[in-house]
Motif scaffolding. Structure first.
Motif, mmCIF file in Angstrom:
data_model
loop_
_atom_site.group_PDB
_atom_site.id
_atom_site.type_symbol
_atom_site.label_atom_id
_atom_site.label_comp_id
_atom_site.label_asym_id
_atom_site.label_seq_id
_atom_site.Cartn_x
_atom_site.Cartn_y
_atom_site.Cartn_z
ATOM 1 N N PHE A 106 0.828 -1.197 0.000
ATOM 2 C CA PHE A 106 0.000 0.000 0.000
ATOM 3 C C PHE A 106 0.865 1.250 0.000
ATOM 4 O O PHE A 106 0.586 2.212 -0.725
ATOM 5 C CB PHE A 106 -0.927 -0.012 1.224
ATOM 6 C CG PHE A 106 -1.781 1.203 1.340
ATOM 7 C CD1 PHE A 106 -2.850 1.399 0.484
ATOM 8 C CD2 PHE A 106 -1.507 2.178 2.298
ATOM 9 C CE1 PHE A 106 -3.633 2.534 0.581
ATOM 10 C CE2 PHE A 106 -2.281 3.306 2.408
ATOM 11 C CZ PHE A 106 -3.358 3.492 1.547
ATOM 12 N N LYS A 107 1.938 1.219 0.792
ATOM 13 C CA LYS A 107 2.849 2.358 0.852
ATOM 14 C C LYS A 107 3.490 2.592 -0.509
ATOM 15 O O LYS A 107 3.555 3.733 -0.989
ATOM 16 C CB LYS A 107 3.923 2.109 1.911
ATOM 17 C CG LYS A 107 4.896 3.245 2.078
ATOM 18 C CD LYS A 107 5.953 2.917 3.124
ATOM 19 C CE LYS A 107 6.994 4.005 3.212
ATOM 20 N NZ LYS A 107 8.082 3.648 4.121
ATOM 21 N N ALA A 108 3.951 1.514 -1.139
ATOM 22 C CA ALA A 108 4.579 1.646 -2.460
ATOM 23 C C ALA A 108 3.582 2.176 -3.473
ATOM 24 O O ALA A 108 3.911 3.061 -4.285
ATOM 25 C CB ALA A 108 5.136 0.299 -2.912
ATOM 26 N N SER A 109 2.360 1.666 -3.426
ATOM 27 C CA SER A 109 1.318 2.136 -4.349
ATOM 28 C C SER A 109 1.005 3.608 -4.111
ATOM 29 O O SER A 109 0.864 4.390 -5.053
ATOM 30 C CB SER A 109 0.066 1.281 -4.148
ATOM 31 O OG SER A 109 -1.017 1.805 -4.851
ATOM 32 N N GLU A 111 3.015 5.873 -2.730
ATOM 33 C CA GLU A 111 4.153 6.670 -3.176
ATOM 34 C C GLU A 111 4.143 6.823 -4.690
ATOM 35 O O GLU A 111 4.415 7.913 -5.225
ATOM 36 C CB GLU A 111 5.457 6.034 -2.701
ATOM 37 C CG GLU A 111 5.724 6.204 -1.214
ATOM 38 C CD GLU A 111 6.954 5.449 -0.727
ATOM 39 O OE1 GLU A 111 7.510 4.632 -1.499
ATOM 40 O OE2 GLU A 111 7.354 5.673 0.425
ATOM 41 N N ALA A 112 3.828 5.746 -5.412
ATOM 42 C CA ALA A 112 3.767 5.818 -6.881
ATOM 43 C C ALA A 112 2.691 6.804 -7.318
ATOM 44 O O ALA A 112 2.896 7.603 -8.250
ATOM 45 C CB ALA A 112 3.509 4.435 -7.463
ATOM 46 N N LYS A 113 1.540 6.766 -6.661
ATOM 47 C CA LYS A 113 0.450 7.691 -7.019
ATOM 48 C C LYS A 113 0.842 9.131 -6.710
ATOM 49 O O LYS A 113 0.515 10.051 -7.467
ATOM 50 C CB LYS A 113 -0.828 7.313 -6.277
ATOM 51 C CG LYS A 113 -1.480 6.076 -6.845
ATOM 52 C CD LYS A 113 -2.765 5.746 -6.112
ATOM 53 C CE LYS A 113 -3.371 4.463 -6.680
ATOM 54 N NZ LYS A 113 -4.608 4.106 -6.025
ATOM 55 N N ILE A 114 1.552 9.345 -5.593
ATOM 56 C CA ILE A 114 1.989 10.707 -5.253
ATOM 57 C C ILE A 114 2.988 11.203 -6.293
ATOM 58 O O ILE A 114 2.896 12.361 -6.754
ATOM 59 C CB ILE A 114 2.592 10.732 -3.829
ATOM 60 C CG1 ILE A 114 1.496 10.544 -2.789
ATOM 61 C CG2 ILE A 114 3.358 12.025 -3.581
ATOM 62 C CD1 ILE A 114 1.991 10.363 -1.365
ATOM 63 N N ILE A 115 3.946 10.348 -6.684
ATOM 64 C CA ILE A 115 4.928 10.741 -7.708
ATOM 65 C C ILE A 115 4.223 11.043 -9.021
ATOM 66 O O ILE A 115 4.509 12.049 -9.685
ATOM 67 C CB ILE A 115 5.996 9.639 -7.880
ATOM 68 C CG1 ILE A 115 6.882 9.588 -6.628
ATOM 69 C CG2 ILE A 115 6.830 9.866 -9.130
ATOM 70 C CD1 ILE A 115 7.812 8.390 -6.581
ATOM 71 N N GLU A 116 3.263 10.189 -9.393
ATOM 72 C CA GLU A 116 2.519 10.400 -10.636
ATOM 73 C C GLU A 116 1.718 11.701 -10.557
ATOM 74 O O GLU A 116 1.662 12.475 -11.524
ATOM 75 C CB GLU A 116 1.573 9.209 -10.848
ATOM 76 C CG GLU A 116 0.791 9.259 -12.142
ATOM 77 C CD GLU A 116 -0.139 8.050 -12.255
ATOM 78 O OE1 GLU A 116 -1.287 8.269 -12.685
ATOM 79 O OE2 GLU A 116 0.266 6.927 -11.923
ATOM 80 N N SER A 117 1.150 11.961 -9.374
ATOM 81 C CA SER A 117 0.374 13.187 -9.191
ATOM 82 C C SER A 117 1.276 14.412 -9.294
ATOM 83 O O SER A 117 0.904 15.425 -9.907
ATOM 84 C CB SER A 117 -0.318 13.142 -7.834
ATOM 85 O OG SER A 117 -0.962 14.344 -7.554
ATOM 86 N N LYS A 118 2.488 14.337 -8.715
ATOM 87 C CA LYS A 118 3.429 15.454 -8.811
ATOM 88 C C LYS A 118 3.816 15.702 -10.266
ATOM 89 O O LYS A 118 3.861 16.860 -10.719
ATOM 90 C CB LYS A 118 4.683 15.171 -7.976
ATOM 91 C CG LYS A 118 4.501 15.346 -6.500
ATOM 92 C CD LYS A 118 5.811 15.083 -5.770
ATOM 93 C CE LYS A 118 5.678 15.211 -4.285
ATOM 94 N NZ LYS A 118 6.942 14.923 -3.605
#
Length: 146
Positions: A106-109, A111-118
């Motif tokens: 969940f944390k990795a997912s 983090e990936a969504k936050i990076i994609e959002s940025k």
């Protein structure tokens, strides 16, 4: 008894006094015999003591057997409890490990969504700035052409 006989003969007569003394003797004898039958002798006490000791020894042996059985039951119960506790600990360890893995995923997912959002935000900011620069440049060029 002869003194009693001498005192009673003048008042009751010889025959009545003899009858009374015989009756009293018989009554005392029967009471004495009755009391003797109900008295406990040393021999009776010895038999009772032996019987009591034997009964006590039998009771003690039965209690020892029950105590041994109870100890064995407790030992089996302790073993079963420890085995059940070990199984429960193993199940909990498995669940904890699975939960940790789920949290890491969940944390990795996230983090990936936050990076994609940025990245998406930076992309749209760039597009907005380019649009603003073009609009501002166009407005300035139109202003000078007139």
């Amino acid at each position: 008894m002869s003194r009693l006989y001498e005192l009673l003969v003048p008042k009751l007569g010889k025959e009545a006094t003899e009858s009374l003394i015989n009756f009293t003797d018989n009554k005392i004898s029967s009471e004495l015999e009755s009391n003797t039958k109900t008295l406990v002798t040393r021999e009776d006490l010895g038999r009772f003591e032996i019987a009591s000791r034997e009964e006590l020894a039998k009771t003690e042996a039965r209690l020892d057997i029950k105590l041994t059985a109870t100890r064995e039951n407790l030992a089996r119960l302790e073993i079963a409890t420890r085995e059940e506790l070990a199984k429960t600990e193993a199940r909990l360890d498995t669940k904890i490990t699975a939960t940790r893995e789920d949290l890491l995923n969940f944390k990795a997912s996230l983090e990936a969504k936050i990076i994609e959002s940025k990245a998406e935000t930076i992309k749209w900011m760039f597009i907005f700035w380019v649009g603003q620069v073009l609009a501002t440049t166009g407005s300035i060029l139109l202003f000078f052409k007139r």
